[in-house]
Design an enzyme around this catalytic site. Structure first.
Site, PDB file in Angstrom:
ATOM      1  N   THR A  20      38.243  40.876  46.752  1.00 53.81           N
ATOM      2  CA  THR A  20      38.745  42.238  47.003  1.00 53.81           C
ATOM      3  C   THR A  20      38.773  43.060  45.723  1.00 53.81           C
ATOM      4  OG1 THR A  20      40.012  41.558  48.914  1.00 53.81           O
ATOM      5  CG2 THR A  20      40.815  43.497  47.773  1.00 53.81           C
ATOM      6  N   SER A  71      36.046  35.469  48.987  1.00 54.53           N
ATOM      7  CA  SER A  71      36.400  34.073  48.667  1.00 54.53           C
ATOM      8  C   SER A  71      36.790  33.256  49.892  1.00 54.53           C
ATOM      9  CB  SER A  71      37.481  33.999  47.585  1.00 54.53           C
ATOM     10  OG  SER A  71      38.772  34.130  48.127  1.00 54.53           O
ATOM     11  N   THR A 104      41.494  36.556  46.561  1.00 51.56           N
ATOM     12  CA  THR A 104      42.810  35.913  46.612  1.00 51.56           C
ATOM     13  C   THR A 104      42.865  34.761  47.625  1.00 51.56           C
ATOM     14  OG1 THR A 104      43.585  37.501  48.271  1.00 51.56           O
ATOM     15  CG2 THR A 104      44.047  38.028  45.960  1.00 51.56           C
ATOM     16  N   ASP A 105      41.974  34.776  48.633  1.00 52.53           N
ATOM     17  CA  ASP A 105      42.116  33.838  49.752  1.00 52.53           C
ATOM     18  C   ASP A 105      42.030  32.368  49.347  1.00 52.53           C
ATOM     19  OD1 ASP A 105      42.447  35.940  51.466  1.00 52.53           O
ATOM     20  OD2 ASP A 105      40.428  35.874  52.293  1.00 52.53           O
TER      21      ASP A 105
HETATM   22  N1  ASP Z   1      39.086  38.101  51.508  1.00 52.00           N
HETATM   23  C1  ASP Z   1      39.299  38.491  50.126  1.00 52.00           C
HETATM   24  C2  ASP Z   1      38.813  37.363  49.236  1.00 52.00           C
HETATM   25  O1  ASP Z   1      39.469  36.373  49.173  1.00 52.00           O
HETATM   26  C3  ASP Z   1      40.745  38.760  49.921  1.00 52.00           C
HETATM   27  C4  ASP Z   1      41.129  39.133  48.519  1.00 52.00           C
HETATM   28  O2  ASP Z   1      40.421  38.989  47.546  1.00 52.00           O
HETATM   29  O3  ASP Z   1      42.280  39.626  48.379  1.00 52.00           O
HETATM   30  O4  ASP Z   1      37.773  37.486  48.643  1.00 52.00           O
END
Ligand code: ASP
Length: 323
Positions: A20, A71, A104-105
């Site tokens: 993200t 991610s 973050t995932d």
């Molecule tokens: N779906 C995103 C990822 O993990 C969520 C994020 O980065 O906050 O790449």
């Protein structure tokens, strides 16, 4: 791995993997329907005035796009590439630290893997964002600036995660919220430090450990380790099917103090007796499994999340192949 042999080293390498932090939205202000992994890491760096001012003060910032993924779709192949790149740069005496931009995932899984495999004596700092790069409340720029600031600190070591002004041990951190900017926790362990206005305020010692070495990830085909979960109405069929399919490791997300539905438990004991490696992990997101229950017939992963316990079991099986 040596620490900095050249004490004047002021180079930080930023490895981009997507997430993200590199995301953009088709509709202004869309913090949900945006698309992750759209901007290149050099564009992220170029957009942060604080990084330009570090460069003017003699910090050599280098960037490398290792991958460009959301991610949630992290793969073993990207892990191998990222680990090799991080190891190569950390070995360079001119490099004082490495930063990784990530989603973050699955940050808790990548962080755990990097700590166990590299256990660096320099800072290897993961950072991410809960809002896309074009959001009104974009948190990526400050997080990336903070991560580079931490990577420049000569006294810091280990794999860390810097998010929302908090420095976490990457092997302890876990995502606990799907939306808020303060989306991370380390359960009972708490933060390692805070980063406030460019100042690091440490609370406890930096992570240490014996590195497995990046070569542990070399095999083209990795052992199959699957995650199952104990829950109301659980039975052992999924475990029996996975064993028939040739799984080599199973992590079970547990209730209570590492407890498992009795039918699932019986199937896991059967799997273990057939040579499948089994590890219990807590479903609840914090705390640590205490020994002393009847479930001790299956080993446990202490305070690791099920996703981190899966990485741990994968690494144990990979390391066992090398012996
Ligand atoms: N779906 C995103 C990822 O993990 C969520 C994020 O980065 O906050 O790449």
């Amino acid at each position: 791995m040596t620490r900095i042999s050249d004490s004047s080293a002021r180079r930080v390498v930023i490895l981009g993997t997507g997430g993200t932090i590199a995301g953009t939205s088709a509709r202004a202000g869309d913090n949900v329907g945006y698309v992750a992994a759209q901007l290149q890491v050099d564009d992220l760096v170029a957009a942060i005035p604080g990084l330009a001012s570090l460069s003017r003060r003699g910090v050599d910032l280098q960037v490398e796009q290792v991958a460009q993924v959301d991610s949630k779709d992290m793969s073993h192949a990207v892990w191998r590439r990222l680990t090799a790149a991080a190891e190569r740069h950390l070995k360079d005496p001119q490099v004082c630290g490495v930063v990784v931009t990530h989603g973050t995932d699955t940050l808790e899984e990548t962080g755990y893997l990097l700590q166990r495999v590299l256990s660096p004596l320099k800072p290897l700092v993961l950072t991410a964002a809960m809002r896309p790069a074009d959001a009104l409340q974009a948190d990526g720029p400050q997080n990336l600036l903070d991560a580079v600031t931490v990577a420049l600190q000569p006294q810091v070591q280990g794999v860390l995660a810097v998010l929302n002004g908090v420095v976490w041990a990457a092997a302890e951190v876990r995502k606990v919220h799907p939306y808020r900017l303060d989306a991370f926790s380390a359960g009972d362990a708490g933060p390692l430090a805070f980063i406030e206005e460019g100042q690091l305020r440490p609370l406890r010692p930096w992570p240490q450990g014996l590195p497995l070495g990046a070569a542990v990830l070399d095999p083209e085909i990795w052992p199959e380790v699957q995650l199952v979960s104990s829950h109301a109405g659980a039975d052992g069929r999924i475990v029996d099917l996975l064993c028939e399919a040739g799984v080599q490791g199973l992590v079970v997300g547990c209730t209570g103090n590492g407890t498992v539905h009795h039918e699932l438990f019986a199937a896991l004991l059967r799997a273990q007796s057939r040579g499948v490696a089994v590890l219990r992990a807590l479903r609840s997101g914090s705390g640590c499994i205490l020994p002393g229950s009847a479930h001790d017939a299956l080993p446990h992963a202490a305070s690791l999340t099920p996703a981190q316990a899966r990485v741990e079991l994968l690494l144990r099986l990979l390391a066992a192949r090398r012996r």
